[in-house]
Design a protein around this motif. Structure first.
Motif, mmCIF file in Angstrom:
data_model
loop_
_atom_site.group_PDB
_atom_site.id
_atom_site.type_symbol
_atom_site.label_atom_id
_atom_site.label_comp_id
_atom_site.label_asym_id
_atom_site.label_seq_id
_atom_site.Cartn_x
_atom_site.Cartn_y
_atom_site.Cartn_z
ATOM 1 N N ASN A 49 1.211 -1.152 0.084
ATOM 2 C CA ASN A 49 0.162 0.336 0.100
ATOM 3 C C ASN A 49 0.799 1.120 0.203
ATOM 4 N N VAL A 50 1.818 0.633 0.785
ATOM 5 C CA VAL A 50 2.694 1.784 0.541
ATOM 6 C C VAL A 50 3.777 2.283 -0.572
ATOM 7 N N VAL A 51 4.187 2.022 -1.275
ATOM 8 C CA VAL A 51 5.051 1.671 -2.071
ATOM 9 C C VAL A 51 3.936 2.191 -3.604
ATOM 10 N N GLN A 52 2.299 1.439 -2.885
ATOM 11 C CA GLN A 52 1.357 2.021 -4.682
ATOM 12 C C GLN A 52 1.736 3.452 -4.302
ATOM 13 N N ALA A 53 1.562 4.314 -3.075
ATOM 14 C CA ALA A 53 1.217 5.058 -2.447
ATOM 15 C C ALA A 53 2.301 6.350 -3.350
ATOM 16 N N GLN A 54 3.455 5.804 -2.737
ATOM 17 C CA GLN A 54 4.329 6.613 -3.207
ATOM 18 C C GLN A 54 4.765 6.980 -4.872
ATOM 19 N N LYS A 199 3.599 14.602 -0.371
ATOM 20 C CA LYS A 199 4.237 13.612 0.793
ATOM 21 C C LYS A 199 3.408 12.577 1.209
ATOM 22 N N LEU A 200 3.902 11.762 1.725
ATOM 23 C CA LEU A 200 3.125 10.510 2.489
ATOM 24 C C LEU A 200 3.037 10.983 4.096
ATOM 25 N N VAL A 201 1.442 10.955 4.634
ATOM 26 C CA VAL A 201 1.496 10.597 6.256
ATOM 27 C C VAL A 201 1.031 9.920 6.763
ATOM 28 N N ILE A 202 2.043 9.197 7.394
ATOM 29 C CA ILE A 202 1.808 7.487 7.261
ATOM 30 C C ILE A 202 1.699 7.588 9.106
ATOM 31 N N THR A 203 0.331 6.974 9.647
ATOM 32 C CA THR A 203 0.144 6.394 11.289
ATOM 33 C C THR A 203 0.425 4.693 11.136
ATOM 34 N N GLY A 204 0.326 4.123 12.034
ATOM 35 C CA GLY A 204 0.728 2.784 12.478
ATOM 36 C C GLY A 204 0.904 3.193 13.654
ATOM 37 N N GLU A 205 0.855 1.324 13.773
ATOM 38 C CA GLU A 205 1.450 1.021 15.002
ATOM 39 C C GLU A 205 3.057 0.192 15.207
ATOM 40 N N TYR A 215 8.658 -3.892 15.168
ATOM 41 C CA TYR A 215 8.742 -3.264 13.487
ATOM 42 C C TYR A 215 7.812 -2.170 13.770
ATOM 43 N N PHE A 216 7.219 -1.243 13.247
ATOM 44 C CA PHE A 216 6.836 -0.330 12.996
ATOM 45 C C PHE A 216 5.032 -0.218 11.761
ATOM 46 N N GLU A 217 4.444 -0.851 11.667
ATOM 47 C CA GLU A 217 3.408 -1.667 10.774
ATOM 48 C C GLU A 217 2.747 -0.079 10.075
ATOM 49 N N PRO A 218 2.458 0.133 9.190
ATOM 50 C CA PRO A 218 1.841 1.275 8.648
ATOM 51 C C PRO A 218 0.695 0.658 8.238
ATOM 52 N N LEU A 219 -0.372 1.755 8.663
ATOM 53 C CA LEU A 219 -1.553 1.585 9.093
ATOM 54 C C LEU A 219 -2.344 2.242 8.059
ATOM 55 N N ARG A 220 -2.418 3.391 8.180
ATOM 56 C CA ARG A 220 -2.894 4.413 7.516
ATOM 57 C C ARG A 220 -2.308 5.199 6.349
ATOM 58 N N ILE A 221 -2.466 5.474 5.531
ATOM 59 C CA ILE A 221 -1.791 6.054 4.796
ATOM 60 C C ILE A 221 -2.405 7.322 3.992
ATOM 61 N N LYS A 222 -2.136 8.462 4.273
ATOM 62 C CA LYS A 222 -2.481 9.347 3.314
ATOM 63 C C LYS A 222 -1.752 10.541 2.369
ATOM 64 N N LEU A 223 -2.050 11.653 0.909
ATOM 65 C CA LEU A 223 -1.507 12.522 0.633
ATOM 66 C C LEU A 223 -1.513 13.346 0.360
ATOM 67 N N ALA A 224 -0.587 14.134 1.339
ATOM 68 C CA ALA A 224 -0.584 15.903 1.823
ATOM 69 C C ALA A 224 -0.104 16.657 0.341
ATOM 70 N N GLY A 225 -0.325 17.628 -0.095
ATOM 71 C CA GLY A 225 -0.157 18.624 -0.668
ATOM 72 C C GLY A 225 1.343 19.323 0.240
ATOM 73 N N LYS A 226 2.201 19.449 -1.097
ATOM 74 C CA LYS A 226 3.520 20.604 -0.423
ATOM 75 C C LYS A 226 4.119 21.384 -1.404
ATOM 76 N N ASN A 227 4.750 22.121 -0.548
ATOM 77 C CA ASN A 227 5.145 23.675 -1.709
ATOM 78 C C ASN A 227 6.570 23.400 -2.422
ATOM 79 N N LEU A 228 6.244 23.894 -4.355
ATOM 80 C CA LEU A 228 6.977 23.203 -4.218
ATOM 81 C C LEU A 228 7.768 24.439 -5.091
ATOM 82 N N LEU A 229 9.571 24.792 -5.038
ATOM 83 C CA LEU A 229 10.193 25.724 -5.780
ATOM 84 C C LEU A 229 9.970 25.275 -7.502
ATOM 85 N N LEU A 230 9.615 26.311 -8.160
ATOM 86 C CA LEU A 230 9.571 26.964 -9.527
ATOM 87 C C LEU A 230 10.826 27.633 -9.747
#
Length: 230
Positions: A49-54, A199-205, A215-230
Motif C-alpha cells: 500500500n505504501v509503494v502504491q502511494a509512493q 508527501k506521505l502522512v503515515i500512521t501505524g502501530e 517493527y512499525f506497521e503502516p496502517l493508514r496512508i494519506k497524501l498531502a500537498g507540498k509547496n514546490l519551488l519552481l
C-alpha cells in the motif's frame, strides 16, 4: 535510455531513482518484489500500500510480483524484469545497493541474462556521509523495522534527523551495525523527496519483539500537498 528501478520504497531505492534521473535516464516504471515471508537476504520487504502511494506521488507506473519461497527469489526477479523490459522497453536496471556483493552479483547476473545494463549509483558510499547527503538532498524517511543490537527502538515509526545520524554513527562504532542500515539491520519508508509530488502522512502501530528487534506497521496512508519551488 529507459530504465526501471528495483523499488522497495525505502531510502536507498528512492535515492537511486533520483540519481538515475540526474544521470539522464528515463525511469518509466518501478519494479517491486514482495517477499511473503519474514526475512529475505535479497530484498527489503515493502508495504504494498505504501509503494502504491509512493508510485502515485512520483507519477511513475508500478509493476510488482510476489514471492513465497526464498528459493524462488531470483525467478521472481527474472520474471518481473522480463515483463518490464518487454512492456516498457526498459534497457537499464537501477538498484540502491551500497555494499552488499550478495545483492549486486545476483542483480547483475539476472540483468545480464535479460540484456539489461545494471546501474548502481550508490555503490561504495561511506555510511555517515551517505546519510547526511540523503537528508541534505531532501529525502525524508521513517524507520519501519530494527533487527540489530544497538539501534535505538525509539526510532521506530518516526522521521530520521541529522541528530539521529550522529547518534547512529556513535552507536555503530560500539555495536558494529551499519549506520546506513545496509544488510537489513533496519528498514525504512520514504515519505518525501524532491521527485514526490505529494508527501506521505503515515500512521501505524509499533510492536517490540525484543531489546534489539521491533517493527512499525503502516496502517493508514494519506497524501498531502507540498509547496514546490519552481
Amino acid at each position: 535510455m529507459k530504465a526501471t528501478v528495483l523499488y522497495s520504497g525505502g531510502k536507498d531505492s528512492t535515492y537511486a531513482l533520483h540519481k538515475a534521473v540526474e544521470a539522464g535516464y528515463q525511469v518509466v516504471v518501478l519494479s517491486t518484489i514482495i517477499p511473503f515471508y519474514k526475512y529475505s537476504m535479497l530484498y527489503h520487504k515493502p508495504s504494498f500500500n505504501v509503494v502504491q502511494a509512493q508510485a502515485y506521488s512520483l507519477g511513475i507506473p508500478l509493476e510488482s510480483i510476489g514471492v513465497y519461497d526464498e528459493k524462488l527469489e531470483l525467478d521472481a526477479l527474472r520474471n518481473l524484469l522480463r515483463r518490464v523490459r518487454d512492456k516498457y522497453g526498459v534497457k537499464i536496471l537501477v538498484t540502491g545497493a551500497i555494499a552488499s556483493n550478495y545483492q549486486r552479483t545476483r542483480f547483475k547476473a539476472i540483468a545480464d541474462e535479460l540484456g539489461l545494463e545494471l546501474y548502481t549509483p550508490l555503490w561504495g558510499r561511506d555510511p555517515r556521509s551517505y546519510l547526511e547527503e540523503l537528508l541534505d538532498y531532501g529525502v525524508r524517511f521513517l524507520v519501519t523495522s530494527i533487527t540489530s543490537m544497538g539501534i535505538p527502538l525509539d526510532m521506530l515509526g518516526r522521521e530520521i534527523t541529522m541528530s539521529d545520524v550522529e547518534r547512529l554513527v556513535k552507536l555503530a562504532e560500539k555495536y558494529g551495525f551499519n549506520p546506513s542500515f545496509e544488510g537489513g539491520d533496519a528498514e525504512t519508508i520514504v515519505v518525501d523527496s524532491p521527485l514526490f509530488r505529494y508527501k506521505l502522512v503515515i500512521t501505524g502501530e509499533k510492536s517490540i519483539v525484543s531489546e534489539f528487534e521491533g517493527y512499525f506497521e503502516p496502517l493508514r496512508i494519506k497524501l498531502a500537498g507540498k509547496n514546490l519551488l519552481l
